[in-house]
Design an enzyme around this catalytic site. Structure first.
Site, PDB file in Angstrom:
ATOM      1  N   CYS A  86       0.838  -1.203   0.000  1.00 53.55           N
ATOM      2  CA  CYS A  86       0.000   0.000   0.000  1.00 53.55           C
ATOM      3  C   CYS A  86       0.878   1.261   0.000  1.00 53.55           C
ATOM      4  CB  CYS A  86      -0.966  -0.046   1.185  1.00 53.55           C
ATOM      5  SG  CYS A  86      -2.410   1.047   1.010  1.00 53.55           S
ATOM      6  N   HIS A 191      -3.359  -5.732   1.107  1.00 57.15           N
ATOM      7  CA  HIS A 191      -2.643  -5.989   2.355  1.00 57.15           C
ATOM      8  C   HIS A 191      -2.623  -7.488   2.681  1.00 57.15           C
ATOM      9  CE1 HIS A 191      -2.277  -1.849   4.116  1.00 57.15           C
ATOM     10  NE2 HIS A 191      -3.237  -1.605   3.237  1.00 57.15           N
ATOM     11  N   GLU A 193      -0.986  -8.967   4.994  1.00 61.24           N
ATOM     12  CA  GLU A 193      -0.935  -9.175   6.446  1.00 61.24           C
ATOM     13  C   GLU A 193      -2.318  -9.122   7.079  1.00 61.24           C
ATOM     14  OE1 GLU A 193      -0.848  -4.672   6.123  1.00 61.24           O
ATOM     15  OE2 GLU A 193      -0.161  -6.397   4.957  1.00 61.24           O
TER      16      GLU A 193
END
Length: 215
Positions: A86, A191, A193
């Site tokens: 990002c 993302h 994660e």
């Protein structure tokens, strides 16, 4: 396994990605403040999501002048693996480690939702995945842009890693993630994660981080 996560003023996903690398991969994670330099060779350097320096001027435009980024550029040029997620992707383009730029979403609205990513078979890294991946996005400036010659080069060299199955932001060529020519620097807007928690039913992000660490 040693990982450096670079933290800028305004980063808000540094501990998120650091925690999953520690918990799921038993990585030795060191957080590097933007004013700090490093000269060691970790297994991976991560530029996390967030709003570095408040996204003033342009996203990532101020972060690229940080002392830590001088170390990141030297590390990447030596072949070290770098992941930008990002805002980290935005910093990679601003610093010249990846081509192109990230512009305002075509809707001019902030978008936060799950999207399906299609790995591009022409890319060596993407060959680690057998099918599409469901990963969250959360950005206001995620529309990938590059001139036509750059886009042609990305296509020809197999540097496009992920495309959106349904384009959420107006990215040219449906680009969600790219790598450099050597393949050691990866930038992506989604993302990974945030897709590593069995309680949410979202685990595809683990595949991405696992492939990156083992590649």
């Amino acid at each position: 396994m040693k990982v450096r996560v670079v933290t800028f003023p305004g980063s808000n996903c540094d501990k998120d990605v650091g925690s999953v690398l520690q918990d799921s991969f038993q990585a030795d994670v060191q957080y590097t403040w933007y004013k700090e330099s490093f000269d060691d060779i970790p297994d991976l350097v991560v530029l996390p999501g967030g709003f570095s320096f408040g996204d003033y001027l342009r996203c990532g435009a101020m972060a690229k002048f940080s002392p830590s980024m001088e170390s990141v550029v030297k590390y990447a040029n030596k072949g070290g693996k770098v992941l930008g997620v990002c805002n980290g992707f935005q910093i990679l383009t601003e610093s010249g480690l990846l081509p192109g730029a990230l512009l305002h979403n075509r809707t001019l609205k902030y978008i936060c939702k799950d999207v399906d990513l299609v790995p591009v078979k022409e890319n060596a890294f993407a060959n680690h995945f057998s099918g599409k991946l469901s990963i969250p996005i959360a950005h206001g400036e995620g529309a990938y842009f590059a001139d036509e010659s750059t886009l042609e080069r990305l296509e020809k060299n197999g540097q496009i890693v992920f495309r959106y199955e349904e384009n959420p932001n107006g990215s040219l060529h449906d680009i969600a993630g790219i790598c450099n020519e050597k393949g050691n620097v990866l930038g992506m807007m989604p993302h990974p994660e945030r897709a590593m928690n069995p309680y949410t039913g979202k685990m595809d992000g683990k595949q991405i981080l696992e492939a990156l660490l083992k590649n």
